[in-house]
Design an enzyme around this catalytic site. Structure first.
Site, PDB file in Angstrom:
ATOM      1  N   ARG A  71     -54.684 -97.880 -67.137  1.00 17.32           N
ATOM      2  CA  ARG A  71     -55.333 -97.827 -65.832  1.00 17.32           C
ATOM      3  C   ARG A  71     -55.215 -99.221 -65.238  1.00 17.32           C
ATOM      4  O   ARG A  71     -55.277-100.214 -65.975  1.00 17.32           O
ATOM      5  CB  ARG A  71     -56.816 -97.445 -65.946  1.00 17.32           C
ATOM      6  CG  ARG A  71     -57.074 -95.999 -66.333  1.00 17.32           C
ATOM      7  CD  ARG A  71     -56.741 -95.026 -65.184  1.00 17.32           C
ATOM      8  NE  ARG A  71     -57.049 -93.642 -65.515  1.00 17.32           N
ATOM      9  CZ  ARG A  71     -56.177 -92.751 -65.988  1.00 17.32           C
ATOM     10  NH1 ARG A  71     -54.909 -93.109 -66.189  1.00 17.32           N
ATOM     11  NH2 ARG A  71     -56.540 -91.514 -66.235  1.00 17.32           N
ATOM     12  N   GLU A  98     -54.726 -97.419 -55.811  1.00 16.41           N
ATOM     13  CA  GLU A  98     -53.617 -96.453 -55.775  1.00 16.41           C
ATOM     14  C   GLU A  98     -53.858 -95.492 -54.619  1.00 16.41           C
ATOM     15  O   GLU A  98     -54.989 -95.044 -54.431  1.00 16.41           O
ATOM     16  CB  GLU A  98     -53.539 -95.682 -57.103  1.00 16.41           C
ATOM     17  CG  GLU A  98     -53.205 -96.601 -58.271  1.00 16.41           C
ATOM     18  CD  GLU A  98     -53.093 -95.879 -59.614  1.00 16.41           C
ATOM     19  OE1 GLU A  98     -53.127 -94.633 -59.627  1.00 16.41           O
ATOM     20  OE2 GLU A  98     -52.978 -96.558 -60.630  1.00 16.41           O
ATOM     21  N   HIS A 122     -47.680 -94.184 -60.539  1.00 13.69           N
ATOM     22  CA  HIS A 122     -48.543 -93.472 -61.499  1.00 13.69           C
ATOM     23  C   HIS A 122     -47.909 -92.137 -61.913  1.00 13.69           C
ATOM     24  O   HIS A 122     -48.457 -91.065 -61.665  1.00 13.69           O
ATOM     25  CB  HIS A 122     -49.950 -93.247 -60.904  1.00 13.69           C
ATOM     26  CG  HIS A 122     -50.985 -92.989 -61.948  1.00 13.69           C
ATOM     27  ND1 HIS A 122     -52.286 -93.427 -61.852  1.00 13.69           N
ATOM     28  CD2 HIS A 122     -50.924 -92.317 -63.134  1.00 13.69           C
ATOM     29  CE1 HIS A 122     -52.972 -93.042 -62.920  1.00 13.69           C
ATOM     30  NE2 HIS A 122     -52.164 -92.360 -63.716  1.00 13.69           N
TER      31      HIS A 122
END
Ligand code: NAP
Length: 321
Positions: A233, A262, A281
């Site tokens: 993360r 993000e 991601h």
């Protein structure tokens, strides 16, 4: 009939499966008030990538289970869910191999400058046989330090040790004897891992303990030619400190799948650095794996609402309450 709120689009067959068991209300989580209202009226919920805060659950008295389409559960306040008696289910295992593939793509792409040089070719820069200015660094035979050698870390260690003849170091709060035996992984303190690894790969969950576990001091203690890989993360790394370390040459480069914010803002300084490979991601993002995750999360939710779920439960304390 039970009611389920879904805050992520689901594959058709998964939606049909849920509809056999409950009425499914699909919401757009960007419509915050409608999302909260739907949660208040639901027995269960399924989704991903959105924070579900305690405040959003006030008055959701029917809610018995939430099912995240992810293995990470940092979008939830687990202690609060447990207090409320709400089961939280997640999807470990089904995404392990495809996420480990993403980690390894980042290792290879960063070391061999795959993205940068592919762009260079597309830009018409390849006019002569290449020279040292285009060379990368070897992956095979190097030392890989895995911070958090669990399911995904283990699958990365397998690729590294068996496929690339790498030495594997790791840090965990508890030992992983299976990885030690199968891949020769050696458990060390974080300081030794940082000082000895050519590639430092973060695969810990995001918790209060792991937030910013890699900051300026840790980056300084890495080898100058080391590459940092983060597919855990974003917040496990102090992003500002990382940008500075990459600008100053404190470390050689970074391969990143996750970020503080993000989607990564287009004006992020990370995007200005040639020694950064940035992915959107995509850890588990293959058709096969995302489908398996959605199916797994739907089955978890149905079983949790039936009171029969025994696996994939984050807050096991809540079972039998
Ligand atoms: P896992 O099997 O639980 O592995 C996590 C490892 O981290 C464990 O070995 C654990 O060992 C270690 N750990 C936990 N807290 C630690 C701490 N404070 N210090 C050092 N080590 C610690 O989980 P997983 O299935 O491999 O997934 C790991 C994480 O990857 C997820 O939580 C998620 O955030 C991330 N992920 C990202 C993507 C993506 O798309 N980029 C996809 C999937 C998963 P100990 O408990 O012994 O410390």
């Amino acid at each position: 009939m039970k009611k389920i709120v879904a805050w992520k689009p689901l594959p058709e067959d998964v939606l049909a499966y849920l509809q056999q068991h409950a009425e499914v209300v699909q919401v757009d989580p960007a419509q915050h008030d409608a999302f909260v209202a739907a949660l208040r009226d639901a027995d269960g919920g399924i989704g991903a990538s959105v924070k579900v805060t305690p405040a959003m659950l006030e008055g959701a008295s029917r809610l018995k289970a939430l099912s995240t389409i992810s293995v990470g559960f940092d979008q939830f306040d687990v202690a609060d869910l447990t207090r409320r008696g709400i089961v939280l289910a997640h999807t470990p295992d089904v995404l392990t191999e495809s996420t480990a593939d993403t980690v390894f793509s980042l290792i290879l792409a960063s070391a061999r400058r795959v993205v940068e040089l592919a762009e260079w070719v597309k830009a018409g820069q390849w006019r002569d046989s290449i020279g040292a200015a285009q060379f990368g660094v070897d992956v095979q035979g190097k030392t890989l330090g895995i911070v958090g050698l669990g399911r995904i870390g283990g699958a990365v260690a397998r690729r590294a040790a068996l496929g690339f003849n790498m030495k594997v170091l790791y840090t965990n709060r508890s030992a992983n004897p299976q990885a030690e035996q199968a891949y020769g992984a050696r458990r060390v303190e974080l300081a030794e891992l940082l000082a000895s690894s050519d590639f430092v790969c973060l695969q810990v969950p995001l918790t209060a303990e792991t937030r910013h576990m890699i900051g300026a001091a840790e980056l300084r203690s890495m080898k100058k030619n080391a590459i940092l890989i983060n597919a855990s993360r974003g917040a496990t790394v102090d992003e500002q400190a990382l940008i500075k370390a990459l600008q100053d040459g404190t470390i050689h480069g970074a391969g990143l799948d996750v970020f503080d914010t993000e989607p990564l803002p287009a004006d992020s300084l990370l995007l200005k650095l040639a020694n950064v490979v940035a992915l959107p991601h995509i850890g588990s993002a293959t058709h096969e794996t995302r489908h398996a995750m959605a199916r797994n999360a739907a089955e978890n939710l149905v079983a949790a609402l039936d009171g029969t779920l025994t696996v994939n439960v984050v807050n096991r304390d809540v079972l039998g309450k």
